[in-house]
Motif scaffolding. Structure first.
Motif, mmCIF file in Angstrom:
data_model
loop_
_atom_site.group_PDB
_atom_site.id
_atom_site.type_symbol
_atom_site.label_atom_id
_atom_site.label_comp_id
_atom_site.label_asym_id
_atom_site.label_seq_id
_atom_site.Cartn_x
_atom_site.Cartn_y
_atom_site.Cartn_z
ATOM 1 N N VAL A 1 -4.489 1.067 -2.058
ATOM 2 C CA VAL A 1 -4.554 -0.194 -1.815
ATOM 3 C C VAL A 1 -4.002 -0.979 -2.969
ATOM 4 C CG1 VAL A 1 -5.777 -2.222 -1.001
ATOM 5 C CG2 VAL A 1 -6.374 0.323 -0.186
ATOM 6 N N ASP A 2 -2.949 -1.603 -2.797
ATOM 7 C CA ASP A 2 -2.401 -2.631 -3.686
ATOM 8 C C ASP A 2 -2.168 -2.162 -5.020
ATOM 9 O OD1 ASP A 2 -1.209 -4.941 -4.045
ATOM 10 O OD2 ASP A 2 -3.351 -6.162 -4.414
ATOM 11 N N ASN B 1 0.845 -1.151 0.019
ATOM 12 C CA ASN B 1 0.054 -0.110 0.124
ATOM 13 C C ASN B 1 0.901 1.315 0.157
ATOM 14 O OD1 ASN B 1 -2.378 -1.676 0.122
ATOM 15 N ND2 ASN B 1 -2.266 -1.655 2.407
ATOM 16 N N ILE C 1 -5.182 6.069 1.490
ATOM 17 C CA ILE C 1 -4.413 4.801 1.150
ATOM 18 C C ILE C 1 -4.877 4.340 -0.096
ATOM 19 C CG2 ILE C 1 -4.138 2.601 1.995
ATOM 20 C CD1 ILE C 1 -4.687 3.368 4.917
#
Length: 641
Positions: free
Chosen positions: A177-178, A140, A175
């Motif tokens: 994410v991935d 992240n 954030i």
């Protein structure tokens, strides 16, 4: 008081009519028009937004029996509409927050009101500041910023134009994410319904699989189909990357490694194969593409911020697979053309003159080559042999040696530091790095090999300071210590390949390790330019908490080892250091460097597995410690006899 008598008169008239018609009074009720006593349903979905000085208030009309709608702003009735209305437009409002209420009404009364807080915005909210994007180490990226004002409707965060977060007011983090590993530009904006602020940005890097290497920056501006890469340094020491693309060649300024800037694009024939080298202040480009513009492209880099195509030399060949330039002799070599390998003088860098031809039909096809001094090391990928060709002058080419081996599919290679050993690679499934002792040209012997993965292929290898940098397709960039030719040891890697399954010729096409800064630049077929730091060769300046340190411990290789290994460290300013080996109980086993001042840079110290009295030590774990001014560092190694 006039209505009741009029109503009584009407009732009397109707009563007489009913009597005359012998109808009951109840019929009057049936025949009279229905008068509703039901309140209208309240509105829903109320919303309001506006830019100073206006406010648009909207709602959903849920009633079928309303006479209209009333809208209040801060307890004052602002407008009254007719039935079926769904909007009221208010004007003359200053920036700020207002309490709005909307209710339906009819003769029976007024519905429950739908209420909300409405904001009248200024046109542009204050811009956020100090955007920072940080890799959390868990796939992240966290983006943070400072909220510098009040009154925004929210914040929006983009990664390369893609919306990552749309957040409420007063937010200060998001954030991602991935995301796929790579380098990205994150931008944060505050917004209102009236407009969007200036942005605050930062480059965030999500690291891919790696060992002792760190991705600093990446550029993929054309969506894939990239090929080889080379570096260039101008007279002021500024560093550049030059990378092939399907439709041309891209030039990047590396002043900010985290955010390389494209400064030029030289169009060329369409091809998945494009190779480039530099000499003096020119770049030389070959490709296997056909059509307009074929030949050797020559690009003037006198102003590297504005590369200019100054000639396309096609007198001797129009296509080639690879190019090499012997900068000490000003000779260019273009191989993989239909005719053969062309040798040409660059005495006039803009107007080459061919001096020799290694005819492919008479001799053999050369796929790639490396030249040192007066000798060509050529990969005969079609005849499965490595060749050494003497080039004593500009026009003479003489076969000096050739050899083959099981699984041979030689592509390219590079000499090691002492020039006795040659590191060659095979471009084929199951390819590997092989190190050859070429001291006796009539008896060339393989002394070692290195392989990562199983069925994967290597593309190219370059050697700097006895460290081999390998473009290993789906294995990424691989870094191997070859200071001991008989025992190559992998000491770092960065995997650029993000494919979901096995492939042979995908991922890392090229790598260039020769920039003075120590940066490693690499090209990935799908993901473009990668700017990578090899952490073990990072500047000798150590972190800020030991600003006066005089060295840094790197590694030992091989490890585990038997019977000997080499310890590598970096010295700064030639200050004296101590290097010693200790056992598990902390007892001194061997003093290797005892306060000796050495030249700055990489130092290699061998240890033969003996103590200070020359006795062989037992198998087991040992520690080696480097101490100097302002620092001390310890690492471990394993002796297996």
């Amino acid at each position: 008081m006039c209505n009741p008598p009029r109503f009584a008169t009407l009732v009397s008239v109707f009563a007489r009519l009913l009597a005359a018609a012998s109808l009951p009074l109840a019929a009057l009720i049936v025949l009279a028009p229905e008068v509703s006593a039901q309140l209208p349903d309240p509105p829903s979905g109320c919303d309001a937004a506006g830019c100073e000085p206006s406010l648009s208030i909207t709602w959903t009309d849920n009633a079928s029996n309303e006479d209209g709608y009333r809208v209040w702003i801060d307890d004052s009735l602002y407008c009254e509409t007719g039935p079926d209305a769904q909007m009221c437009f208010a004007t003359g409002l200053a920036e700020g927050s207002y309490v709005c209420a909307i209710a339906a009404f009819n003769g029976a009364g007024q519905s429950v009101a739908c209420s909300l807080i409405a904001n009248v915005w200024t046109f542009t909210p204050p811009a956020p500041e100090n955007c920072a994007a940080t890799d959390t180490g868990s796939n992240n990226v966290v983006i943070t910023w400072d909220d510098t004002g009040e009154g925004e409707a929210g914040f929006i965060v983009y990664r390369g134009g893609l919306t990552i977060c749309d957040l409420p007011p007063n937010s200060t983090s998001c954030i991602d994410v991935d995301p796929p590993p790579g380098a990205y530009t994150y931008e944060v904006f505050a917004y209102t319904p009236c407009g969007i602020s200036a942005g605050s940005s930062d480059t965030g890097v999500l690291q891919g699989p790696r060992l002792n290497m760190t991705l600093l920056g990446q550029k993929d501006e054309y969506g894939g189909r990239y090929s080889d890469i080379w570096g260039y340094v101008d007279s002021a020491g500024n560093e550049y990357a030059i990378m092939g693309h399907e439709n041309g060649t891209i030039f990047y300024d590396l002043a900010d490694p985290a955010n390389p800037q494209q400064v030029g694009y030289i169009a060329g024939p369409n091809s998945d194969w494009r190779d480039v080298k530099t000499y003096a202040n020119h770049a030389y480009i070959v490709t296997e593409g056909a059509g307009a513009g074929t030949g050797l492209q020559i690009v003037d880099l006198a102003d590297p911020q504005n590369p200019v195509l100054v000639n396309t030399w096609d007198a001797e060949f129009t296509t080639a697979h690879n190019i090499f330039i012997d900068t000490t002799r000003a000779l260019g070599y273009a191989c993989g053309s239909p005719v053969g390998t062309h040798v040409f003088s660059l005495s006039d860098p803009v107007n080459p003159v061919q001096t020799a031809l290694w005819n492919a039909s008479i001799n053999y096809y050369i796929h790639d080559l490396y030249v040192f001094d007066d000798t060509i090391y050529a990969g005969g990928i079609s005849d499965n042999q490595m060749h050494i060709i003497a080039n004593p002058n500009d026009s003479t080419l003489i076969e000096a040696a050739s050899w083959t081996y099981a699984g041979a599919n030689p592509h390219a290679g590079w000499l090691l530091g002492d020039k006795r050993y040659f590191a060659g690679v095979d471009e084929t499934g199951g390819g590997r790095l092989r190190i050859w002792d070429i001291a006796d040209k009539q008896n060339i012997v393989q002394v070692s090999q290195y392989q990562s993965g199983g069925a994967t292929s290597i593309h190219n290898v370059f050697v700097r300071d006895d460290i081999a940098y390998i473009s290993y397709y789906t294995e990424g960039v691989r870094v191997v210590d070859v200071s001991d030719p008989a025992a190559p040891v992998e000491i770092g890697y960065y995997d650029t390949y993000l494919g979901g399954g096995p492939a042979l010729y995908a991922g890392n096409w090229g790598v260039y390790p020769f920039l003075p800064s120590g940066l490693v630049i690499a090209s990935d077929i799908d993901l473009g330019l990668h700017v990578i730091r090899f952490d073990l060769l990072e500047s000798v300046d150590v972190p800020s908490y030991v600003p006066e340190a005089s060295g840094r411990l790197a590694w030992n290789a091989p490890n585990p080892f038997n019977p000997a290994t080499t310890i590598v460290y970096f010295a700064e300013r030639g200050d004296p250091v101590e290097l010693a080996v200790y056992d598990l109980r902390g007892r001194l086993v061997r003093s290797l460097v005892n306060g000796t001042a050495r030249e700055s840079g990489m130092q290699r110290i061998p240890w033969d597995g003996t103590d200070d009295r020359g006795r062989a030590v037992a198998s087991g774990k040992y520690f080696y410690r480097l101490r100097g001014h302002g620092f001390a560092e310890t690492k471990s190694m394993l002796l297996v006899r």
